[in-house]
Design an enzyme around this catalytic site. Structure first.
Site, mmCIF file in Angstrom:
data_model
loop_
_atom_site.group_PDB
_atom_site.id
_atom_site.type_symbol
_atom_site.label_atom_id
_atom_site.label_comp_id
_atom_site.label_asym_id
_atom_site.label_seq_id
_atom_site.Cartn_x
_atom_site.Cartn_y
_atom_site.Cartn_z
ATOM 1 N N ALA A 27 -41.337 -69.071 -11.082
ATOM 2 C CA ALA A 27 -42.542 -68.350 -11.473
ATOM 3 C C ALA A 27 -42.976 -68.953 -12.799
ATOM 4 O O ALA A 27 -42.155 -69.236 -13.652
ATOM 5 C CB ALA A 27 -42.279 -66.851 -11.623
ATOM 6 N N CYS A 28 -44.272 -69.165 -13.003
ATOM 7 C CA CYS A 28 -44.656 -70.062 -14.077
ATOM 8 C C CYS A 28 -46.125 -69.929 -14.457
ATOM 9 O O CYS A 28 -46.845 -69.094 -13.942
ATOM 10 C CB CYS A 28 -44.376 -71.490 -13.633
ATOM 11 S SG CYS A 28 -44.858 -71.774 -11.915
ATOM 12 N N GLY A 29 -46.568 -70.792 -15.389
ATOM 13 C CA GLY A 29 -47.969 -70.874 -15.777
ATOM 14 C C GLY A 29 -48.477 -72.289 -15.577
ATOM 15 O O GLY A 29 -47.735 -73.258 -15.759
ATOM 16 N N HIS A 242 -47.611 -77.704 -16.326
ATOM 17 C CA HIS A 242 -46.833 -76.596 -15.769
ATOM 18 C C HIS A 242 -45.801 -76.146 -16.797
ATOM 19 O O HIS A 242 -45.060 -76.954 -17.346
ATOM 20 C CB HIS A 242 -46.139 -77.077 -14.496
ATOM 21 C CG HIS A 242 -45.311 -76.043 -13.807
ATOM 22 N ND1 HIS A 242 -44.035 -75.722 -14.200
ATOM 23 C CD2 HIS A 242 -45.580 -75.269 -12.725
ATOM 24 C CE1 HIS A 242 -43.542 -74.798 -13.387
ATOM 25 N NE2 HIS A 242 -44.464 -74.507 -12.483
ATOM 26 N N ASN A 265 -48.224 -70.745 -8.430
ATOM 27 C CA ASN A 265 -47.715 -69.940 -9.528
ATOM 28 C C ASN A 265 -46.451 -69.192 -9.161
ATOM 29 O O ASN A 265 -46.191 -68.107 -9.648
ATOM 30 C CB ASN A 265 -48.796 -68.950 -9.999
ATOM 31 C CG ASN A 265 -48.463 -68.397 -11.374
ATOM 32 O OD1 ASN A 265 -47.893 -69.093 -12.194
ATOM 33 N ND2 ASN A 265 -48.802 -67.145 -11.610
#
Length: 273
Positions: A27-29, A242, A265
């Site tokens: 899970a990330c930006g 990322h 995402n």
């Protein structure tokens, strides 16, 4: 060929009790910068790295503030730069589109690294393509934490020349498909093979269009760890960044910026294909 049981990436515990490394999720930006006219420049890279730093709040770090969950950058191949450094490594590159670049994470052990490279080269030859040369990507690990350092790979680039006589189809993606096949064959025979240290072989990207610079880094560390990203000859018209935030997962060098073609995402990884 029978596929061996998936090994846990280096730095992760083996399957035990209720824990299974194969169920870990990301899970990330994410963010991107693009020149809508397709004009390449180093400005795009510089701005993308700034976007990445501004995504620090979407990433995470461990108990060591200088060990990140992972961060990275995907961009178009910087042909001007690669043509120059290839010459410095005693091989030359053809025109853009006629070669691909692989970004590989390899073991620190020189003998094992050489063995993996030879096996990869054999696959390239079997698929009828031309291995043009290798180069070690300069890195600066001075800012990274001890946890990240323990799993740090040697980062190597491999350059593969296009042989049209061994491609299926004559469309513009024919060579890209062949590089995809080479990557999948290498993953199956090396990374998921029977070698006890097979998980130390990883292909971050292999393409005639894009390349990925990534690692178990914080967003601020990416541009430092890969000094060549500051070279003015590193140019692109689009770059995707990322910053990883792992909720119930362990970070690793492989899991940073896990996007070679599509970007997402994290939640998509909860669906088992």
């Amino acid at each position: 060929m029978k596929r061996a049981e998936t090994q846990a990436p280096k730095g992760l515990p083996p399957k035990q009790g209720l824990y299974d490394p194969n169920t870990e999720r990301d899970a990330c930006g994410v963010g991107f910068v693009v020149n809508i006219r397709g004009e390449r420049s180093h400005t795009i890279i510089r701005q993308a790295l700034k976007v990445l730093v501004n995504l620090s709040h979407r990433g995470a770090c461990g108990c060591e503030a200088n060990t990140g969950d992972g961060a990275g950058l995907l961009m178009q191949l910087p042909h001007k730069f690669y043509a120059r450094v290839a010459g410095e490594s005693d091989f030359s590159l053809p025109a853009p589109g006629d070669y691909g670049v692989g970004m590989l994470f390899l073991p620190q052990d020189a003998k094992l690294r050489s063995d993996f490279e030879q096996r990869f080269a054999q696959i390239v030859r079997q698929e009828g393509q031309l291995l043009l040369g290798w180069r070690t990507v300069p890195t600066d690990n001075s800012p990274i934490g001890e946890t990240a350092r323990r799993g740090e790979p040697v980062v190597r680039q491999v350059f593969i020349g296009r042989n049209n006589t061994k491609l299926i189809g004559s469309d513009e993606l024919a060579f890209e498909r062949k590089l995809y096949v080479i990557r999948k064959l290498a993953e199956r025979s090396i990374r998921y093979g029977d070698h006890p240290q097979a998980s130390e072989f990883y292909i971050a990207s292999l393409s005639s269009r894009t390349v990925v610079y990534k690692g178990m880094l914080t967003p601020e560390q990416v541009g430092i760890y890969y000094p060549e990203l500051s070279d003015l000859d590193v140019e692109a018209a689009i770059a995707v960044v990322h910053s990883r935030f792992s909720t119930n997962t362990f970070p690793s060098w492989e899991r940073a910026h896990p996007n070679r073609y599509l970007i997402h995402n994290g939640e998509i990884n909860t669906i088992r294909g």
